[in-house]
Motif scaffolding. Structure first.
Motif, PDB file in Angstrom:
ATOM      1  N   TRP A 194       0.834  -1.206   0.000  1.00  0.00           N
ATOM      2  CA  TRP A 194       0.000   0.000   0.000  1.00  0.00           C
ATOM      3  C   TRP A 194       0.868   1.255   0.000  1.00  0.00           C
ATOM      4  O   TRP A 194       0.633   2.187  -0.769  1.00  0.00           O
ATOM      5  N   PHE A 195       1.889   1.270   0.858  1.00  0.00           N
ATOM      6  CA  PHE A 195       2.755   2.457   0.921  1.00  0.00           C
ATOM      7  C   PHE A 195       3.774   2.483  -0.222  1.00  0.00           C
ATOM      8  O   PHE A 195       4.415   3.509  -0.442  1.00  0.00           O
ATOM      9  N   ARG A 196       3.886   1.391  -0.936  1.00  0.00           N
ATOM     10  CA  ARG A 196       4.773   1.368  -2.109  1.00  0.00           C
ATOM     11  C   ARG A 196       4.056   1.889  -3.353  1.00  0.00           C
ATOM     12  O   ARG A 196       4.650   2.631  -4.156  1.00  0.00           O
ATOM     13  N   PHE A 197       2.794   1.514  -3.512  1.00  0.00           N
ATOM     14  CA  PHE A 197       2.064   1.863  -4.729  1.00  0.00           C
ATOM     15  C   PHE A 197       0.818   2.717  -4.482  1.00  0.00           C
ATOM     16  O   PHE A 197       0.514   3.611  -5.272  1.00  0.00           O
ATOM     17  N   GLY A 198       0.086   2.441  -3.412  1.00  0.00           N
ATOM     18  CA  GLY A 198      -1.217   3.059  -3.231  1.00  0.00           C
ATOM     19  C   GLY A 198      -1.203   4.449  -2.635  1.00  0.00           C
ATOM     20  O   GLY A 198      -1.962   5.322  -3.050  1.00  0.00           O
ATOM     21  N   HIS A 199      -0.352   4.651  -1.626  1.00  0.00           N
ATOM     22  CA  HIS A 199      -0.348   5.938  -0.911  1.00  0.00           C
ATOM     23  C   HIS A 199       1.095   6.340  -0.665  1.00  0.00           C
ATOM     24  O   HIS A 199       1.721   5.936   0.315  1.00  0.00           O
ATOM     25  N   THR A 200       1.633   7.162  -1.550  1.00  0.00           N
ATOM     26  CA  THR A 200       3.054   7.509  -1.497  1.00  0.00           C
ATOM     27  C   THR A 200       3.323   8.900  -0.931  1.00  0.00           C
ATOM     28  O   THR A 200       4.484   9.266  -0.740  1.00  0.00           O
ATOM     29  N   ASP A 201       2.275   9.666  -0.650  1.00  0.00           N
ATOM     30  CA  ASP A 201       2.487  11.016  -0.102  1.00  0.00           C
ATOM     31  C   ASP A 201       3.295  11.028   1.198  1.00  0.00           C
ATOM     32  O   ASP A 201       4.123  11.932   1.403  1.00  0.00           O
ATOM     33  N   PRO A 202       3.094  10.056   2.115  1.00  0.00           N
ATOM     34  CA  PRO A 202       3.871  10.086   3.370  1.00  0.00           C
ATOM     35  C   PRO A 202       5.380   9.988   3.188  1.00  0.00           C
ATOM     36  O   PRO A 202       6.133  10.318   4.109  1.00  0.00           O
ATOM     37  N   TRP A 203       5.836   9.560   2.005  1.00  0.00           N
ATOM     38  CA  TRP A 203       7.278   9.493   1.771  1.00  0.00           C
ATOM     39  C   TRP A 203       7.910  10.889   1.742  1.00  0.00           C
ATOM     40  O   TRP A 203       9.132  11.025   1.870  1.00  0.00           O
ATOM     41  N   LEU A 204       7.086  11.912   1.576  1.00  0.00           N
ATOM     42  CA  LEU A 204       7.599  13.280   1.544  1.00  0.00           C
ATOM     43  C   LEU A 204       7.534  13.946   2.913  1.00  0.00           C
ATOM     44  O   LEU A 204       7.969  15.092   3.066  1.00  0.00           O
ATOM     45  N   ASN A 205       7.008  13.238   3.897  1.00  0.00           N
ATOM     46  CA  ASN A 205       6.835  13.809   5.232  1.00  0.00           C
ATOM     47  C   ASN A 205       7.992  13.399   6.130  1.00  0.00           C
ATOM     48  O   ASN A 205       8.102  12.245   6.538  1.00  0.00           O
ATOM     49  N   ARG A 206       8.892  14.366   6.424  1.00  0.00           N
ATOM     50  CA  ARG A 206      10.063  14.119   7.265  1.00  0.00           C
ATOM     51  C   ARG A 206      10.089  15.140   8.391  1.00  0.00           C
ATOM     52  O   ARG A 206       9.389  16.154   8.342  1.00  0.00           O
ATOM     53  N   PRO A 207      10.900  14.905   9.433  1.00  0.00           N
ATOM     54  CA  PRO A 207      10.987  15.890  10.527  1.00  0.00           C
ATOM     55  C   PRO A 207      11.430  17.261  10.021  1.00  0.00           C
ATOM     56  O   PRO A 207      12.256  17.370   9.120  1.00  0.00           O
ATOM     57  N   THR A 208      10.857  18.289  10.609  1.00  0.00           N
ATOM     58  CA  THR A 208      11.242  19.662  10.268  1.00  0.00           C
ATOM     59  C   THR A 208      12.497  20.046  11.037  1.00  0.00           C
ATOM     60  O   THR A 208      13.068  19.245  11.777  1.00  0.00           O
ATOM     61  N   GLY A 209      12.903  21.311  10.907  1.00  0.00           N
ATOM     62  CA  GLY A 209      14.091  21.787  11.618  1.00  0.00           C
ATOM     63  C   GLY A 209      13.956  21.690  13.119  1.00  0.00           C
ATOM     64  O   GLY A 209      14.945  21.555  13.835  1.00  0.00           O
ATOM     65  N   ALA A 210      12.734  21.755  13.620  1.00  0.00           N
ATOM     66  CA  ALA A 210      12.502  21.626  15.056  1.00  0.00           C
ATOM     67  C   ALA A 210      12.288  20.173  15.469  1.00  0.00           C
ATOM     68  O   ALA A 210      12.033  19.885  16.643  1.00  0.00           O
ATOM     69  N   GLY A 211      12.392  19.270  14.507  1.00  0.00           N
ATOM     70  CA  GLY A 211      12.215  17.856  14.814  1.00  0.00           C
ATOM     71  C   GLY A 211      10.772  17.439  14.959  1.00  0.00           C
ATOM     72  O   GLY A 211      10.480  16.377  15.490  1.00  0.00           O
ATOM     73  N   ARG A 212       9.858  18.268  14.460  1.00  0.00           N
ATOM     74  CA  ARG A 212       8.436  17.964  14.609  1.00  0.00           C
ATOM     75  C   ARG A 212       7.867  17.419  13.296  1.00  0.00           C
ATOM     76  O   ARG A 212       8.363  17.720  12.215  1.00  0.00           O
ATOM     77  N   MET A 213       6.797  16.647  13.429  1.00  0.00           N
ATOM     78  CA  MET A 213       6.088  16.114  12.268  1.00  0.00           C
ATOM     79  C   MET A 213       4.597  16.062  12.583  1.00  0.00           C
ATOM     80  O   MET A 213       4.209  15.983  13.754  1.00  0.00           O
ATOM     81  N   VAL A 214       3.802  16.057  11.552  1.00  0.00           N
ATOM     82  CA  VAL A 214       2.366  15.823  11.671  1.00  0.00           C
ATOM     83  C   VAL A 214       2.034  14.612  10.804  1.00  0.00           C
ATOM     84  O   VAL A 214       2.339  14.611   9.607  1.00  0.00           O
TER      85      VAL A 214
END
Length: 223
Positions: free
Chosen positions: A126-146
């Protein structure tokens, strides 16, 4: 599409998806031909099934040794093991001299645990083909993520944890140590992420001698 260098060979992901389904079908046919086995084999299978039921119940309440939890995480987790047992019971119902003629009981009911197994085992695909947007979500400069999905809380927490310990380079513009990569490696599914699997993924990503991540044991309840 995620970078090829961060992906396992496609054949490996397909095997991880198909193997639990094939074992489930094997459990179904084992139950279907149950009456054809010897008494000793039948007694052993019954004892194994009853024991597995108690183990699954104990897992839900964290009332079993940690080594047993680890063993279940290696075979796919509680949901998959429970579905295997259900398929075995459904197969046994087919061995009755006069099985039910109801279409739902005969054909739809066996599909339900197979679908659950597919959902649980197909997280990586699923994360390989179906839903790839989370691959662009990494920690910010403050180390935070949503987190971008309701099921990726543990991969996001793992990414922030590795950032806090200096294992994430936020200056690199790639998908490594992202929400998507960690969810992909940990086979995160609709049911979430197994904590022991996530710990093994963190250890794999850190890749330093003597550094190992483990899932913290839940606090002991005091009544």
């Amino acid at each position: 599409m995620p970078p090829d260098e961060l992906l396992r060979p496609l054949a490996v992901d397909i095997i991880y998806f198909l193997l639990p389904l094939l074992i489930g079908l094997g459990a179904f046919f084992l139950g279907w031909f149950f009456n054809r086995w010897s008494i000793a084999v039948r007694a052993g299978l019954i004892g194994l099934t009853v024991g597995a039921i108690f183990v699954v119940l104990a897992l839900l309440f964290h009332a079993i040794p940690r080594d047993v939890e680890l063993a279940f995480s290696h075979v796919g987790g509680v949901v998959i093991v429970l579905c295997w047992m259900i398929l075995g019971v459904i197969g046994f119902s087919w061995s009755a001299p006069k099985p039910s003629s109801d279409f739902f009981a005969r054909f739809v009911l066996p599909l339900m645990p197979l679908i659950l197994i597919g959902v649980e085992a197909g997280g990586s695909l699923w994360f390989r083909f179906g839903h790839t947007d989370p691959w662009l979500n990494r920690p910010t400069g403050a180390g935070r993520m949503v987190q971008t999905t309701k099921m990726t809380c543990l991969p996001v927490s793992a990414a922030m944890l590795m950032y806090q310990h200096g294992f994430v380079d936020i200056d690199k513009d790639d998908c490594e140590n992202s929400e998507g990569e960690l969810a992909y490696l940990a086979n995160t599914s609709f049911f979430g992420t197994d904590g022991h699997v996530m710990a093994r993924v963190i250890t794999q990503k850190i890749n330093k001698p003597g550094v190992r991540a483990v899932m913290k044991e839940p606090p002991t309840k005091k009544w």
